[in-house]
Design a protein around this motif. Structure first.
Motif: not given
Length: 236
Positions: A10-11, A17-20, A42-49, A56-60
């Motif tokens: 996942r990491s 994904i962030l690179l893309i 900031v938001i994308l970084g938090a989601i990627a983390a 516990k959070m679903q990948v989809i």
């Protein structure tokens, strides 16, 4: 052991994904971020983390969130390019901090800057004496731009050959994105007719102009939408 492998995968996936996404959003994201791009990062970084470590959070769900914020940021960047009023509302405008060697204290306060911060920013521009400064502006990316007084300008080969000209006037933006900047014209007592006459003399109309500015030397610089450059150069 299985849990460790899942987190590892996942990491790596989050990193890729962030690179893309960064590549998709463009080079602006890497350099001079504006407000909405900063919020997006900031938001994308938090989601990627969360994508990398929160099992516990679903990948989809995380992928949907990444897609929504990515395309929202992309859509905003398109609107900002096409609409100057929206661009000014979202990004703001440069602020004059020093004029004629005098510090504008109210503008410092509005931008939450201290004298210590201003001095540091000036030193990074190799300026240690306020008397050298004609104008200093705080750009929308948080950096400072400085125009020195004419007696402190670096000597160029042109100066040695022809002598220095008066460079004390601040450049005046006249047209941006095909629109007259009426506020700038009014403040600097430039009649719109003068600008239109200059365009007519070049066989152009207002809609043809991408950017026009009256330079510090009094010369008019005009950039048209159609530059007649058949092979623009972009370093990959």
């Amino acid at each position: 052991m299985v849990d460790h492998m899942i987190i590892l995968l996942r990491s790596i996936s989050a990193f890729v994904i962030l690179l893309i996404i960064t590549r998709f959003l463009g080079k602006q994201t890497l350099s001079n971020m504006n407000f909405h791009e900063f919020v997006t990062a900031v938001i994308l970084g938090a989601i990627a983390a969360n994508f990398a470590f929160n099992e516990k959070m679903q990948v989809i769900h995380l992928l949907i969130s990444l897609a929504v914020f990515t395309f929202t940021s992309y859509l905003l960047s398109i609107i900002i390019v096409k609409n100057r009023k929206f661009r000014m509302w979202t990004e703001g405008t440069p602020t004059i901090l020093i004029e004629g060697g005098k510090i504008l204290e109210d503008n410092l306060k509005k931008n939450h800057l201290t004298l210590d911060t201003l001095n540091q920013m000036l030193r990074q521009k190799d300026i240690f004496d306020y008397s050298e400064i004609e104008y200093a502006l705080l750009e929308i990316n948080g950096k400072i731009s400085v125009m020195k007084k004419k007696e402190y300008h670096n000597v160029t080969l042109k100066d040695l050959k022809k002598g220095s000209k008066d460079l004390g006037n601040f450049p005046i933006e006249l047209i941006m994105d095909g629109q007259l900047l009426e506020g700038n014209l009014k403040v600097n007592n430039i009649p719109p007719e003068w600008v239109m006459d200059k365009l007519t003399a070049r066989g152009k109309q207002l809609d043809d102009v991408f950017y026009a500015v009256k330079g510090s030397n009094g010369q008019l610089y005009i950039d048209f939408y159609n530059d007649k450059i058949t092979h623009p150069i972009d370093i990959e």
